[in-house]
Scaffold this active site. Structure first.
Site, PDB file in Angstrom:
ATOM      1  N   ARG A  17       0.827  -1.211   0.000  1.00 50.34           N
ATOM      2  CA  ARG A  17       0.000   0.000   0.000  1.00 50.34           C
ATOM      3  C   ARG A  17       0.865   1.266   0.000  1.00 50.34           C
ATOM      4  NH1 ARG A  17      -3.775  -1.234   4.848  1.00 50.34           N
ATOM      5  NH2 ARG A  17      -1.769  -2.081   5.487  1.00 50.34           N
ATOM      6  N   ASN A  67      -6.561  -2.708   1.698  1.00 50.08           N
ATOM      7  CA  ASN A  67      -6.553  -4.174   1.707  1.00 50.08           C
ATOM      8  C   ASN A  67      -7.988  -4.635   1.796  1.00 50.08           C
ATOM      9  OD1 ASN A  67      -3.806  -4.522   1.711  1.00 50.08           O
ATOM     10  ND2 ASN A  67      -3.637  -4.755   3.932  1.00 50.08           N
TER      11      ASN A  67
END
Ligand SMILES: [Fe+3]
Ligand SMILES: [Mg+2]
Ligand SMILES: [Zn+2]
Ligand SMILES: [Zn+2]
Lengths: 759, 330
Positions: A29, A47
């Protein structure tokens, strides 16, 4: 890096981008965030149950997507990236959104990784706020699977949920420019887990020859000074571990090179982030290690430190040097690092059990207060420039999935009896548990069940069918039977060597028809007999036995598998030389009785290749009784010096390969070294002939090599070369072990195919 | 012996042999059924067919085994055996002398056990269609007053006892079959256990919860079966297991675990802990319980495993072998 896109070239658009693969818990990320910054993209990343979801809005999303796929974080792996246009929303910025929880379908569970160079640098930097912090970690390193309680992989779902961030760590965690941005194991002296004892005290105990139980990432280790005979002997006797080699840990590859002969293949394996115990030839020229570590095997298992605690220990053992040069310099410190368990039982992971079960073994403990929700032993590989064979697949490798050639029904496969693992398939992925172990103890049987449950929980997948071995007596078979009855699921019993071949096919995404050569210890055959040296024609769920080694007497079942002299006695009897048995094996109290039994009674027999190695070792007198599984073949291989010699001392008739002529020669060979060279050479020649003959008759050009015997260096490296030279395509285990650790994968694969064949 | 034309004469001859050997008033009624009055209380009934090779083994033969097996199945229900039936399937060519020995052994075993063989049947099959002789015995018995034993009654904390040395029968048979010279002295333990059971019932009464004879599959199979029936685990102690030296030796040679070897004259008992010691003492007073021992205890275990603390202090699971002992080392 590309130049930023200009608004003039492209109108703004928004896309939903779905990324699958190893993208959680690996710094993916923040990577997306940085790419978004670089490309002036707004939107968010999070996520979720499938992996990672990105919504990106900007003028040049193609550039963004391209950048995303370059320079991935070290532990990340992309399996797929799908894009779809969505309505623009005009976000002001790009941010990391909270995870969308729930079932973790499609998301992979990250595996543990060794401490990275950046963290190691900080660990010994007096100016860093994590100077000497035993739990230092970042997005690129540290525990993952072993601290995961549930998916998605988020701090709240890990053992780190028990530790609240201090303000400094909270800022590291939320700063997208920081290496620890969203690093779940993130901690520091102020807020992280703590050790129960000082590292210096533990180092002093080790230096004084004591045995220490050390809690690590996947469970406890028992450690002692590997150069101290008395300490190693003490550990052996307290652990009731007779003869089985111990692995050692040394600081770096220079230190390792003192004790092992390492080529670049071995060095690569040692340094890999999985940090497996790496088995390589022992350096006989430079002694220093205790002779108690292993006996004449010719190999040594070495690993490098993989946690901050390991490095802190070496640091303390070296007297706490203050520059960081010591990290790269050679020294002769070597520590035994062996799984802390009671012989045969699973690895211990909690302090209460450790205190209760290891009290009589360890003089001193080093606990910490981070929970270990998922245990994992150290992985073991045999590595050189020519060979990379996984022997035990656990920490660092598990639970990475194997990609299958196609989607199939969800299959839960429960393995065999030794080195058991559990496999659960979902879609086109086979998820294989870490090494569970031998199902001889109640603890191992319980762990096997828990492992099956945990896989289902983690993958949120209910199996549609169950697979197991054909042997009724295995605990794995009993569990499979019970599960299939309780849940009314079809149960598939897969022949052991069919599963061995299938595991290799699964890894290579080949469905057949192929020839499979299984050189193994034991598996129940389709006819109920003991098999283990087989040529099978495998085509999906179909299997046909097209050849086997000629059967050897197995006087005393499992007992004969532990006592190579019995295998040798069986050969002597077949050669009409049973009168030699009592004298040749006069050290064995039962030798005379066995000779008589062979004359008057009927023993069972086996086509096992493992027992052929045992018979050869027994005839050469090198290992009358094995103290651990595989000792005789390992000793036999360790004896080989120089070139192999061969001859045509075998017979091949109708697919049956008979090594009696070779064994006859070994029975009269006074020089075990010469015998070992001739055994390996002749074996290779015979096996090559055997395979080529069957391949021609079966009209297949691909052969899969499998079974525990393929840990042997000569079988693993020479045989494929010879078969390839003759025009065959050779498939071998790559990520999986060739031994029973891969059986559950093979069973699952056969069960998947069985379904599609019937559909 | 032959069948067919001479069959009639043959059957008559065999009949005579049986009548003489088994001689008792009910059999002598010479009807197609035996008639007797039902006693008070619960009854038990069991049947078993005996198909063994060799027919004669050290310490017994198929005939004595056929009586002991069925008597013991009745006794393991906590019952006093009363009457047996016997059905014979004879293979053409079986020497008459062999048959006579078998029948005499049956008669002697029945006399010793205090049961009567009250009805029977004989068939002769062609050569090659039988293995010398097959025998089926069916028995009825009366449950001893105040006794209720059953496989599902074991509770955590209970003690496990065995009535004597284990593995004798299986090893004696196997030693003979395999020609093991050093084990020639070994005899099968084949015996009727109803007398011992009566003694035990008297001593322990309702505290006696389970009785079972560890025949095929030995102590291991029987305890696993009981663990499942009662949904418990069993913890054994290897050092407490009574095993004859010769049996241990033969097992080592043959690669067998004495726990998985068949017995024909031994029983396993599970009782409340409080009566274990007196029960053991009572058993040891009986000729068939001289070597009795407390070998373990019932434990709570959701896995329903039989575990054993080994002589060297290790721990292993005692497996339930379905077929013959196969290797498992891979
Ligand atoms: Fe195998
Ligand atoms: Mg019965
Ligand atoms: Zn790091
Ligand atoms: Zn902190």
């Amino acid at each position: 890096m590309r130049a930023e896109a200009t608004p003039q070239e492209h109108p703004a658009e928004r896309r939903a981008i779905r990324v699958r693969g190893l993208v959680q818990g690996v710094g993916f990320r923040p990577h997306v965030y940085r790419c978004a910054q670089a490309c002036a993209v707004s939107g968010f990343v999070c996520n979720d149950t499938q992996g990672v979801l990105i919504e990106a809005e900007g003028h040049d999303l193609d550039a963004f997507v391209e950048l995303l796929q370059c320079e991935l974080p070290p532990l990340a792996r992309l399996d797929s990236l799908l894009q779809q246009p969505v309505p623009a929303r005009g976000d002001n910025d790009f941010h990391i959104a909270p995870s969308r929880g729930g079932a973790a379908r499609g998301a992979a569970i990250p595996a543990d990784a060794a401490i990275c160079d950046d963290c190691l640098q900080e660990l010994f930097d007096p100016g860093d706020r994590r100077f000497l912090h035993p739990f230092i970690a970042c997005c690129n390193c540290g525990p993952r699977y072993t601290m995961t309680r549930a998916l998605p992989y988020d701090r709240g779902h890990t053992a780190m949920a028990d530790f609240d961030f201090c303000p400094a760590c909270a800022s590291d965690y939320t700063d997208p420019g920081n290496r620890r941005f969203h690093a779940e194991p993130l901690a520091c002296h102020d807020c992280g887990p703590q050790l129960s004892n000082s590292v210096e005290a533990v180092a002093r105990a080790l230096a004084a020859g004591q045995i220490v139980a050390i809690k690590g990432v996947g469970g406890y280790h028992l450690a002692c000074d590997a150069r101290n005979d008395a300490a190693v002997q003490q550990l052996r006797s307290r652990k009731q571990r007779d003869g089985k080699p111990f692995a050692v840990m040394v600081l770096n590859t220079r230190c390792a090179a003192r004790y092992s002969e390492l080529d670049e293949g071995a060095v690569r394996a040692l340094r890999s982030p999985e940090r497996p115990v790496t088995v390589a030839p022992v350096n006989t020229g430079k002694p220093g290690l205790s002779a108690e570590l292993s006996r004449d095997l010719g190999t040594l298992g070495i690993m490098l430190p993989y946690t901050a605690v390991h490095y802190l220990l070496f640091h303390a053992l070296l007297g706490c040097p203050d520059t960081s040069r010591w990290l790269r310099e050679a020294n002769d410190i070597a520590l035994v690092m062996t799984s802390a368990n009671i012989s045969g039982e699973p690895l211990i992971t909690d302090a209460v059990t450790a205190a209760a079960r290891l009290g009589g073994i360890a003089d001193c403990f080093l606990h910490h207060n981070r929970d270990i929700p998922a245990r994992a032993d150290d992985s073991v590989v045999r590595a050189s420039a020519r060979q990379y064979t996984v022997i035990r697949r656990a920490r660092g490798f598990a639970p990475h999935a194997i990609k299958l050639h196609s989607d199939g029904p969800a299959v839960l496969a429960l393995g065999a009896h030794l080195k058991t693992t559990v496999t659960l398939t979902r879609g086109n992925r086979a998820h294989i548990s870490p090494h569970v172990g031998d199902l001889d103890t109640a603890e191992a049987i319980a762990l096997h069940r828990e492992t099956a449950n945990a896989l289902e929980q983690m993958l949120q997948t209910a199996p549609q069918r169950v697979a197991c071995d054909m042997a009724d007596d295995f605990a794995s078979t009993r569990l499979a039977t019970q599960l299939s009855e309780q849940r009314n699921l079809p149960l598939l019993r897969v022949q052991h060597h069919h599963a061995h071949v299938a595991a290799v096919l699964a890894e290579h995404r080949v469905t057949g028809p192929v020839l499979g050569m299984a050189l193994d210890g034991h598996g129940q055959g389709l006819d109920g007999a003991a098999w283990g040296g087989e040529l099978l024609r495998v085509d999906g769920a179909e299997m046909q036995r097209v050849g086997h080694l000629s059967a050897l007497s197995l006087p005393g079942g499992d007992r004969a598998a532990r006592e190579p002299w019995r295998m040798a006695a069986g050969i002597l009897h077949r050669l009409d030389r049973s009168d030699e048995i009592a004298d040749r094996f006069r050290d064995q109290p039962l030798a005379a009785a066995l000779g008589q039994w062979l004359r008057t009674g009927e023993t069972g027999d086996t086509t096992s290749a493992g027992r052929l190695f045992d018979a050869a070792a027994g005839l050469l007198g090198i290992c009358p009784v094995s103290r651990f599984e595989g000792e005789a073949p390992m000793l036999l291989e360790g004896l080989v010096r120089g070139e192999l010699t061969d001859g045509d001392h075998y017979q091949l008739l109708d697919g049956i390969l008979d090594f009696t002529p070779l064994l006859t020669r070994l029975a009269d060979c006074a020089d075990p070294t010469r015998g070992a060279r001739e055994f390996h050479g002749t074996l290779l020649r015979g096996l090559t002939d055997w395979a080529l003959d069957a391949a021609a008759r079966q009209r297949v050009d691909t052969i899969a090599l499998c079974g525990g015997c393929f840990i042997n260096h000569y079988l693993a490296t020479e045989l494929p070369l010879r078969l390839q030279a003759a025009g065959l395509t050779v498939l071998q285990a790559v990520a999986m072990p060739p031994n029973d650790g891969a059986i559950s994968l093979g069973q699952a694969w056969v069960a998947c195919h069985h379904d599609t064949a019937r559909a | 012996m032959n069948h067919g034309a001479g069959g009639r004469a043959m059957a008559d001859l065999v009949d005579l042999l049986f009548r003489q050997a088994f001689d008792n008033p009910l059999l002598n009624q010479a009807n197609d059924q035996a008639r007797f009055s039902a006693p008070q209380g619960d009854m038990v009934m069991t049947t078993d067919s005996f198909v063994i090779s060799p027919l004669f083994f050290p310490g017994g033969n198929i005939g004595s085994l056929a009586v002991h097996g069925t008597v013991n199945d009745l006794a393991m229900g906590g019952a006093e055996p009363l009457y047996l039936s016997a059905g014979f399937i004879l293979e053409e060519g079986l020497p008459l002398a062999d048959l006579a020995r078998i029948v005499e052994a049956m008669a002697a075993a029945a006399r010793e056990a205090g049961v009567q063989i009250v009805t029977g049947d004989t068939k002769v099959v062609e050569r090659g269609k039988g293995d010398g002789v097959f025998i089926n015995t069916t028995g009825v018995g009366r449950v001893l007053p105040g006794i209720r034993v059953s496989g599902e009654l074991a509770r955590p904390g209970d003690r496990v006892l065995v009535s004597g040395t284990i593995g004798d029968h299986g090893v004696a048979v196997m030693s003979q079959r395999q020609g093991l010279a050093f084990a020639t002295e070994l005899l099968s333990d084949s015996a009727a256990l109803n007398g011992l059971v009566a003694t035990m019932a008297e001593c322990a009464g309702p505290s006696l919860r389970v009785l079972r004879d560890p025949t095929r599959g030995g102590v291991a199979a029987t305890l696993n079966e009981l663990a499942h029936q009662s949904a418990v685990g069993v913890q054994l102690h290897e050092s407490a297991l009574p095993v004859r030296t010769e049996v241990r030796g033969a097992c080592e040679l043959l690669g067998l675990d004495p726990l998985t070897v068949a017995n024909e004259g031994k029983l396993l008992a599970i009782c409340e802990a409080s009566v274990a010691e007196p029960l053991l003492a009572a058993m040891q007073q009986h000729p068939l319980g001289v070597n009795a021992a407390i070998i373990g205890e019932v434990i709570e275990d959701p896995l329903q495993l039989v575990r054993m603390t080994t002589a060297i202090g290790g721990e292993r699971v005692v497996d339930w072998l379905h077929g013959e002992q196969l290797p498992r080392i891979c």
